[in-house]
Design an enzyme around this catalytic site. Structure first.
Site, PDB file in Angstrom:
ATOM      1  N   ASP A 348      11.779  67.733  68.440  1.00 50.85           N
ATOM      2  CA  ASP A 348      12.036  66.474  67.761  1.00 50.85           C
ATOM      3  C   ASP A 348      13.543  66.249  67.620  1.00 50.85           C
ATOM      4  OD1 ASP A 348      10.992  64.230  65.996  1.00 50.85           O
ATOM      5  OD2 ASP A 348      12.255  65.299  64.560  1.00 50.85           O
ATOM      6  N   GLU A 384      12.717  65.279  72.873  1.00 52.31           N
ATOM      7  CA  GLU A 384      12.830  63.888  72.459  1.00 52.31           C
ATOM      8  C   GLU A 384      14.325  63.587  72.527  1.00 52.31           C
ATOM      9  OE1 GLU A 384      11.261  61.051  68.879  1.00 52.31           O
ATOM     10  OE2 GLU A 384      12.356  62.853  68.290  1.00 52.31           O
TER      11      GLU A 384
END
Length: 607
Positions: A348, A384
């Site tokens: 993330d 990401e």
């Protein structure tokens, strides 16, 4: 109880050896660390013992006869000097950063705050209330587990189909999953779920965060919860919310899930959040990292260490420039790979892990350490590729071993199928694997994780049903969630009985699914999109632990038709290697024809 012995400084955490438990915790700036033992997850503190060993910034001690199931925590002594980044407060019980299990959810209470107020000079003053009655406890666990002949599937990227899902939301409403397993790790690997995944050709589940997490105060005050879990506080501990208990059951049940999925040929990828922790900004709770060594774990401003550097939008940023923080991340990744048998990780806000001064560094130390690690070199790695720091979008710049979420694919496909002009050339690049961002650094089409819908945003059904988000249930006056969704309602906003609109929506849904299945790269489905799942226009259900976010497994004729279509197109993909190449097209001629050509319906070439 026998007196605590010095023990050993490695490994960090609580390690049971069959006769007793060694406790080891890292802190550069602490002057003493106390081990606190508790009579159960809610019982009183029974012992407070100074760790007698101190070697290389690790405080350690060994207790004979302490067994798995023992609940514990730490209290750290040291300077309270916010301007220099030190926030030691022994009144606050602290979670072990290396704890393998945490007994339950972290409730919100003001006693968890490390500060009481500000003095006349705006300096933080420490809070002296004992937080032990509010904080869950760390739990000593055993590493033993009957893995049997478990082997990682090691599915090649070229054959991979990823299914992003939430542990609870996936199975909580499935009528054929045993009631005791619904919404749990075991539910993810229940036979009806596995059969469904295999019918779609899914080769890997990508689980939304399972690291033990914290719900923010603002959500608690609105009667909501951090459902997605992007607020980690325990990078080694499976969240107890998804298990039958919190005294080690979460570890065994997670392992059982992995073993069942592996037997079905399905890999397990974890969405990991190493960019920040659940302690929030300086005024957030003191529950672990902040109290053990704030100045080491968090990225602080050089001039005044009180406010954190925040590249995440979550109040703090872990300091990946610090070798001890890098060691924590590496130890966590290796633990989940070796001990929990996980197959890969989706990182993330990954640029936050690779910022030296402020700029993103494609050759950051963490990337080099992962590349050179013989265990992690075998794992699937997905970035990401954006955060909230300077020049936050870094798509295409990650190392050659990494795949990336391709938001350019998402936006182009959405805009093309809703009829936006000027999308054909970009669509051609997305369909053929997105060589423009990935080929230059030696990667193939597999580096592009293609998705049209993910957890963050509209579901596929809502993408063809709503042009405006409706997030009022989140309690933020509909200000949260993206306003730029490239969606189309095809003639009516939200639910409708108009047959013409329903036909257009059905066609658009099939267009999206077929495009995803027939594109070069690695397709990723979001759980329930193949079932027509709706969030009723909410495009940010991070705080909605309810029917709004859970998968609805009931099927009417329309939804069954979408499922059967998804099964057909992904079966077709798996049957045709041309749709899942490991190298890019170049338009060059082979023995019979060029490897790629773009044609009008009448056969004339477009490009």
């Amino acid at each position: 109880m026998t007196a605590v012995r010095p023990g050993v400084p490695s490994p960090l955490g609580a390690t049971w050896d069959g006769r007793g438990t060694n406790f080891a915790v890292f802190s550069v700036h602490a002057t003493a660390v106390e081990l606190c033992l508790f009579d159960g997850p809610e019982g009183p503190e029974t012992h407070r013992l100074a760790l007698p060993g101190h070697a290389g910034d690790v405080w350690h001690g060994y207790l004979p006869n302490v067994r798995p199931g023992q609940c514990y925590g730490y209290r750290a002594h040291g300077p309270y000097d916010p301007e220099r980044g030190h926030l030691f407060n022994p009144a606050k019980l602290l979670l072990d950063p290396y704890s393998r299990a945490i007994s339950g959810s972290v409730p919100w209470s003001d006693t968890l705050l490390g500060h009481a107020s500000r003095d006349s000079g705006s300096r933080l003053v420490p809070d002296t209330r004992d937080s032990a009655g509010e904080l869950p406890r760390c739990v000593v666990v055993t590493s033993s587990f009957a893995w049997g002949d478990d082997e990682p599937p090691r599915t090649p990227w070229s054959r991979s189909v990823i299914y992003e899902c939430h542990v609870k939301g996936l199975s909580i409403r499935h009528p054929d999953v045993a009631e005791r397993e619904r919404g749990t790790y075991l539910g993810v690997a229940a036979d009806p779920i596995i059969q469904h995944l295999r019918s779609l050709g899914v080769t890997a589940v990508e689980l939304l965060p399972v690291h033990h997490a914290v719900t923010e105060r603002a959500l608690v005050e609105r009667g909501l919860t951090n459902y997605w879990g992007y607020n980690s506080i325990g990078f080694f501990a499976p969240d107890a919310r998804y298990a039958s208990g919190g005294l080690g059951q979460q570890v065994d049940e997670f392992k059982s899930m992995v073993r069942r999925l592996h037997r079905a040929g399905i890999e397990v990828i974890l969405d990991v959040v190493f960019n920040h922790t659940g302690e929030g900004d300086l005024l957030g709770p003191t529950i672990g990292f902040r109290g053990i060594d704030n100045a080491t774990y968090y990225r602080l401003n050089a001039a005044d260490a009180q406010p954190y550097v925040d590249f995440t939008g979550c109040g703090n940023t872990l300091d990946c420039r610090n070798p001890h923080v890098l060691a924590l991340i590496m130890d966590s990744l290796r633990y989940w790979t070796l001990e929990m048998h996980v197959d890969g990780f989706r990182f993330d806000l990954a640029p936050a892990l690779a910022r030296g001064s402020d700029e993103f560094d494609p050759a950051a130390p963490l990337f080099a350490m992962i590349r050179d690690d013989p265990v992690l070199a075998q794992a699937k790695l997905i970035a990401e590729p954006w955060d909230l720091g300077p020049d936050g979008y870094q798509g295409g710049r990650f190392p050659e071993e990494w795949a990336e979420w391709n938001d350019g694919y998402r936006d182009t496909v959405r805009r093309f199928w809703r009829g936006d002009t000027g999308q054909v050339a970009d669509l051609a690049s997305r369909l053929s694997g997105s060589s423009d961002p990935f080929e230059a650094n030696g990667r193939g089409p597999w580096a592009s994780v293609n998705f049209i819908v993910a957890h963050d945003g509209f579901t596929l059904r809502d993408l063809v049903s709503y042009e405006h988000k409706d997030n009022h249930a989140n309690g933020q006056d509909n200000r949260d969630g993206s306003a730029e969704n490239w969606s189309c309602n095809w003639g009516a906003e939200g639910p409708t009985d108009r047959a013409d609109v329903l036909r257009l929506r059905d066609r658009a849904t099939r267009n999206f699914l077929a495009t995803l299945a027939f594109s070069q790269g690695v397709p990723m489905l979001s759980h329930g999109d193949e079932l027509g799942r709706t969030q009723h226009g909410n495009n940010n259900v991070y705080c909605q632990d309810s029917d709004v976010s859970w998968v609805d497994w009931s099927l009417d004729a329309e939804r069954r038709g979408i499922l059967e279509f998804a099964q057909r197109v992904f079966s077709f993909r798996q049957a045709h290697p041309e749709l899942r190449r490991s190298t890019f097209f170049h338009g060059r001629a082979g023995r019979e024809a060029r490897d790629l050509a773009w044609l009008h319906p009448d056969g004339r070439e477009i490009f």
